[in-house]
Write an enzyme that holds these catalytic residues in place. Sequence first.
Site, PDB file in Angstrom:
ATOM      1  N   ALA A  86       0.612  -1.221  -0.186  1.00  0.00           N
ATOM      2  CA  ALA A  86       0.082   0.031  -0.205  1.00  0.00           C
ATOM      3  C   ALA A  86       0.826   1.227   0.040  1.00  0.00           C
ATOM      4  O   ALA A  86       0.413   2.358  -0.446  1.00  0.00           O
ATOM      5  CB  ALA A  86      -0.840   0.116   1.423  1.00  0.00           C
ATOM      6  N   GLU A  87       1.973   1.238   0.421  1.00  0.00           N
ATOM      7  CA  GLU A  87       2.857   2.460   0.477  1.00  0.00           C
ATOM      8  C   GLU A  87       3.568   2.508  -0.548  1.00  0.00           C
ATOM      9  O   GLU A  87       3.384   3.143  -1.732  1.00  0.00           O
ATOM     10  CB  GLU A  87       3.510   2.424   1.804  1.00  0.00           C
ATOM     11  CG  GLU A  87       3.065   2.551   3.061  1.00  0.00           C
ATOM     12  CD  GLU A  87       3.443   2.495   4.467  1.00  0.00           C
ATOM     13  OE1 GLU A  87       4.543   3.378   4.394  1.00  0.00           O
ATOM     14  OE2 GLU A  87       3.183   2.064   5.430  1.00  0.00           O
ATOM     15  N   MET A  88       4.978   2.051  -0.682  1.00  0.00           N
ATOM     16  CA  MET A  88       5.647   2.166  -2.075  1.00  0.00           C
ATOM     17  C   MET A  88       5.888   1.051  -2.881  1.00  0.00           C
ATOM     18  O   MET A  88       6.372   1.028  -3.858  1.00  0.00           O
ATOM     19  CB  MET A  88       7.442   2.428  -1.474  1.00  0.00           C
ATOM     20  CG  MET A  88       7.417   3.841  -0.681  1.00  0.00           C
ATOM     21  SD  MET A  88       8.977   4.302  -0.240  1.00  0.00           S
ATOM     22  CE  MET A  88       9.992   4.322  -1.706  1.00  0.00           C
TER      23      MET A  88
END
Length: 135
Positions: A132-134
Amino acid sequence: MRVRSLARLCLVAALFCVDGAVNAAPDLHGAWRLPPVAHPAGNAATPERVELGRKLFFDPRLSGAANMACATCHSPMFGWSDGLPTARGNEGKLLPRATPSILNLAYGKAFMWDGRMPTLEAQALGPILADAEMN
């Protein structure tokens, strides 16, 4: 106007003088500084490591789509955060928490919002590996 400036200058000079002797200004150099950062064994800071860290922090190639760097969310322009009420992750996805500032994070004892990462080194990989982030 000129008389007021001269009067102010005399007042400042008088603050440093008592009985004709000049008092040294209090030595405040370093009094406000943070203590040295403790580094893990085998991972002492060197100029080369600091420069590598700077380059990696701003390099979007660390993300799965090669479009997000650590600095995307932890921008120096926004106090090492992003200025948003909740963070945006991979493909602009709204994340459940705000991006924390990383200012003075080297002095932290537990990392991530819930403290699940015991070291800064372990924390650095969290967003890179999170889908979900990087991504």
